[in-house]
Design an enzyme around this catalytic site. Structure first.
Site, PDB file in Angstrom:
ATOM      1  N   LYS A  25     -50.808  52.454  27.400  1.00 48.40           N
ATOM      2  CA  LYS A  25     -50.232  51.860  26.187  1.00 48.40           C
ATOM      3  C   LYS A  25     -49.692  50.475  26.525  1.00 48.40           C
ATOM      4  O   LYS A  25     -48.686  50.341  27.226  1.00 48.40           O
ATOM      5  CB  LYS A  25     -49.114  52.747  25.645  1.00 48.40           C
ATOM      6  CG  LYS A  25     -48.466  52.260  24.343  1.00 48.40           C
ATOM      7  CD  LYS A  25     -47.512  53.339  23.826  1.00 48.40           C
ATOM      8  CE  LYS A  25     -46.869  52.963  22.501  1.00 48.40           C
ATOM      9  NZ  LYS A  25     -45.701  52.089  22.688  1.00 48.40           N
TER      10      LYS A  25
ATOM     11  N   GLY B  88     -44.972  48.569  25.114  1.00 50.28           N
ATOM     12  CA  GLY B  88     -45.759  49.181  26.181  1.00 50.28           C
ATOM     13  C   GLY B  88     -44.868  50.015  27.074  1.00 50.28           C
ATOM     14  O   GLY B  88     -44.105  49.476  27.872  1.00 50.28           O
ATOM     15  N   ASP B  89     -44.923  51.354  26.938  1.00 50.00           N
ATOM     16  CA  ASP B  89     -43.950  52.182  27.652  1.00 50.00           C
ATOM     17  C   ASP B  89     -44.530  53.480  28.187  1.00 50.00           C
ATOM     18  O   ASP B  89     -43.787  54.411  28.487  1.00 50.00           O
ATOM     19  CB  ASP B  89     -42.747  52.479  26.742  1.00 50.00           C
ATOM     20  CG  ASP B  89     -43.157  53.138  25.430  1.00 50.00           C
ATOM     21  OD1 ASP B  89     -44.333  53.494  25.275  1.00 50.00           O
ATOM     22  OD2 ASP B  89     -42.279  53.309  24.564  1.00 50.00           O
TER      23      ASP B  89
ATOM     24  N   LYS C 233     -31.627  61.875  30.210  1.00 57.74           N
ATOM     25  CA  LYS C 233     -32.041  61.836  28.816  1.00 57.74           C
ATOM     26  C   LYS C 233     -33.381  62.553  28.674  1.00 57.74           C
ATOM     27  O   LYS C 233     -34.275  62.370  29.485  1.00 57.74           O
ATOM     28  CB  LYS C 233     -32.175  60.400  28.302  1.00 57.74           C
ATOM     29  CG  LYS C 233     -32.557  60.340  26.810  1.00 57.74           C
ATOM     30  CD  LYS C 233     -32.549  58.930  26.269  1.00 57.74           C
ATOM     31  CE  LYS C 233     -33.780  58.143  26.658  1.00 57.74           C
ATOM     32  NZ  LYS C 233     -33.838  56.837  25.984  1.00 57.74           N
TER      33      LYS C 233
ATOM     34  N   GLU D  33     -40.481  63.074  27.994  1.00 63.64           N
ATOM     35  CA  GLU D  33     -40.012  62.533  29.263  1.00 63.64           C
ATOM     36  C   GLU D  33     -38.593  62.996  29.575  1.00 63.64           C
ATOM     37  O   GLU D  33     -37.784  63.203  28.670  1.00 63.64           O
ATOM     38  CB  GLU D  33     -40.021  60.996  29.208  1.00 63.64           C
ATOM     39  CG  GLU D  33     -41.402  60.426  28.962  1.00 63.64           C
ATOM     40  CD  GLU D  33     -41.384  58.948  28.603  1.00 63.64           C
ATOM     41  OE1 GLU D  33     -42.400  58.288  28.845  1.00 63.64           O
ATOM     42  OE2 GLU D  33     -40.356  58.477  28.062  1.00 63.64           O
TER      43      GLU D  33
ATOM     44  N   THR E 165     -44.524  47.678  18.991  1.00 62.82           N
ATOM     45  CA  THR E 165     -45.442  48.501  18.213  1.00 62.82           C
ATOM     46  C   THR E 165     -45.535  49.884  18.832  1.00 62.82           C
ATOM     47  O   THR E 165     -45.131  50.096  19.974  1.00 62.82           O
ATOM     48  CB  THR E 165     -46.836  47.861  18.132  1.00 62.82           C
ATOM     49  OG1 THR E 165     -47.374  47.724  19.448  1.00 62.82           O
ATOM     50  CG2 THR E 165     -46.761  46.487  17.479  1.00 62.82           C
TER      51      THR E 165
ATOM     52  N   ARG F  37     -39.093  58.064  35.530  1.00 64.45           N
ATOM     53  CA  ARG F  37     -38.949  59.237  34.675  1.00 64.45           C
ATOM     54  C   ARG F  37     -40.124  60.199  34.856  1.00 64.45           C
ATOM     55  O   ARG F  37     -41.226  59.812  35.239  1.00 64.45           O
ATOM     56  CB  ARG F  37     -38.803  58.827  33.224  1.00 64.45           C
ATOM     57  CG  ARG F  37     -39.912  57.963  32.675  1.00 64.45           C
ATOM     58  CD  ARG F  37     -39.543  57.473  31.288  1.00 64.45           C
ATOM     59  NE  ARG F  37     -40.330  56.333  30.864  1.00 64.45           N
ATOM     60  CZ  ARG F  37     -39.891  55.397  30.038  1.00 64.45           C
ATOM     61  NH1 ARG F  37     -38.664  55.452  29.564  1.00 64.45           N
ATOM     62  NH2 ARG F  37     -40.661  54.387  29.685  1.00 64.45           N
TER      63      ARG F  37
END
Length: 357
Positions: A242, A237-238, A77, A64, A212, A53
């Site tokens: 992070k 975590g993405d 998206k 994104e 989270t 992305r």
């Protein structure tokens, strides 16, 4: 207008209609349908043109764009991630997306995907756990009680037969919200333990889901608290910088990803060398690689979310919304008597404006 010209219309599903669609069909039924759709699309992984992305980062979050296509459909998206949005009265994640016909480029479906993003993430988690968690898993620890938590809990109880949930969040109000919503969904409070720490939540857990929101390098669970044979579903975590898990855990787990080039930048494995071995989930689904190989193995699904899951969600929602009569239409694309005469729109609009005046 030339009577032979058919007005161009794009199907549309707004936020309110998306919620009605899910309520009418049932959350668990939607999760099951989405899991099947995602599995079917992952099984034809080579058919898709894929890319990581495109992300634009700011101090407060990220925006994104997530594209994917095959020979028939193009999908994208738009999604954000702004952890501080709750103090502004806004969701931390907001999304919309579209399906288009590859042959003509015509956008055929435009939809809110805020709710669908949570659903498809949970459906993908359950799909992965079917292949990676130990058989007979009954207890899940859920670390983080934010907007993803209800969907993760319902996916694992509804699709995998999880009987007991052990939850922890640093905000007690979030845990109370989660228990209340799960009660509305039919999960009795007796099946849910609200814990005082992540270590307490992990006691006896067969599966651990971390979800989270803080954009930081965090360790929301400790490696020492994880027992052999656990399946870890790492959702939070993405994006670069992070993470949720300790590097020690990553080094002793067998790791599975969606689209590895994206996960290396955004997922938990950004903490590892770039050549650290991982297995993509589609390889397990088609039988190219094994899932769990023994009961004491720690398996880890490093889930960052991938565009193919959104394509699956869009096509599944489009079909279901059409069947239930919830679709609206938009004149998103101009209808032209002569496709080469775009300026005619301005002339005709001007005539209409003068007539109105």
């Amino acid at each position: 207008m030339d009577p032979r010209v058919v007005p161009v219309r794009t199907d549309f599903l707004g936020a309110a209609q998306a919620a009605r669609l899910v309520a009418r069909h049932g959350v668990v039924a939607c999760l099951a349908g989405l899991a099947d759709a995602i599995e079917a699309d992952f099984a034809r992984w080579p058919d898709f043109e894929k890319s990581a992305r495109i992300a634009h980062h700011s101090p407060g979050g990220v925006i994104e764009l997530m594209p994917v296509s095959d020979a028939r459909d193009y999908a994208f998206k738009y999604v954000n991630g702004h952890p501080g949005n709750t103090v502004r009265g806004l969701p931390t994640v907001m999304a919309f997306g579209a399906l288009a016909d590859v042959t003509t480029g015509l956008p055929v479906f435009l939809a809110d995907l805020t709710l669908a993003t949570a659903l498809r993430t949970a459906a993908t988690s359950a799909l992965a756990a079917r292949r990676l968690a130990r058989s007979g898993s009954h207890t899940m620890a859920l670390i983080g009680a934010g907007s993803q938590a209800e969907f993760q809990a319902l996916a694992f109880t509804g699709l995998l037969g999880i009987e007991h949930l052990r939850i922890f969040d640093i905000d007690p109000r979030a845990m109370r919200k989660l228990v209340d919503n799960l009660g509305h969904a039919g999960i009795a409070a007796q099946r849910i333990a609200c814990c005082a720490s992540s270590a307490q939540a992990l006691q006896g857990a067969d599966i651990v889901t971390t979800a989270t929101a803080a954009k930081q390098r965090a360790c929301v669970i400790a490696d020492a608290d994880l027992r052999p044979g656990t399946h870890v579903n790492a959702v939070g975590g993405d994006c670069p910088g992070k993470t949720e898990l300790p590097a020690q855990l990553l080094r002793r787990a067998r790791i599975f990803t969606e689209f590895t080039p994206q996960t290396r930048v955004e997922g938990e494995i950004q903490q590892l060398p770039v050549d650290a071995p991982v297995t993509e989930l589609w390889q397990v689904i088609v039988g190219q690689a094994p899932g769990r190989t023994h009961d004491t193995e720690i398996t880890l699904f490093d889930s960052v979310g991938f565009a193919l899951e959104d394509y699956s969600a869009l096509r599944w929602m489009h079909a279901l919304a059409r069947d239930t009569g919830l679709l609206q239409t938009l004149d998103l694309v101009p209808t032209l008597d002569d496709p080469r005469d775009l300026y005619r729109l301005v002339r005709e609009a001007g005539q209409a404006e003068r007539g109105f005046g």
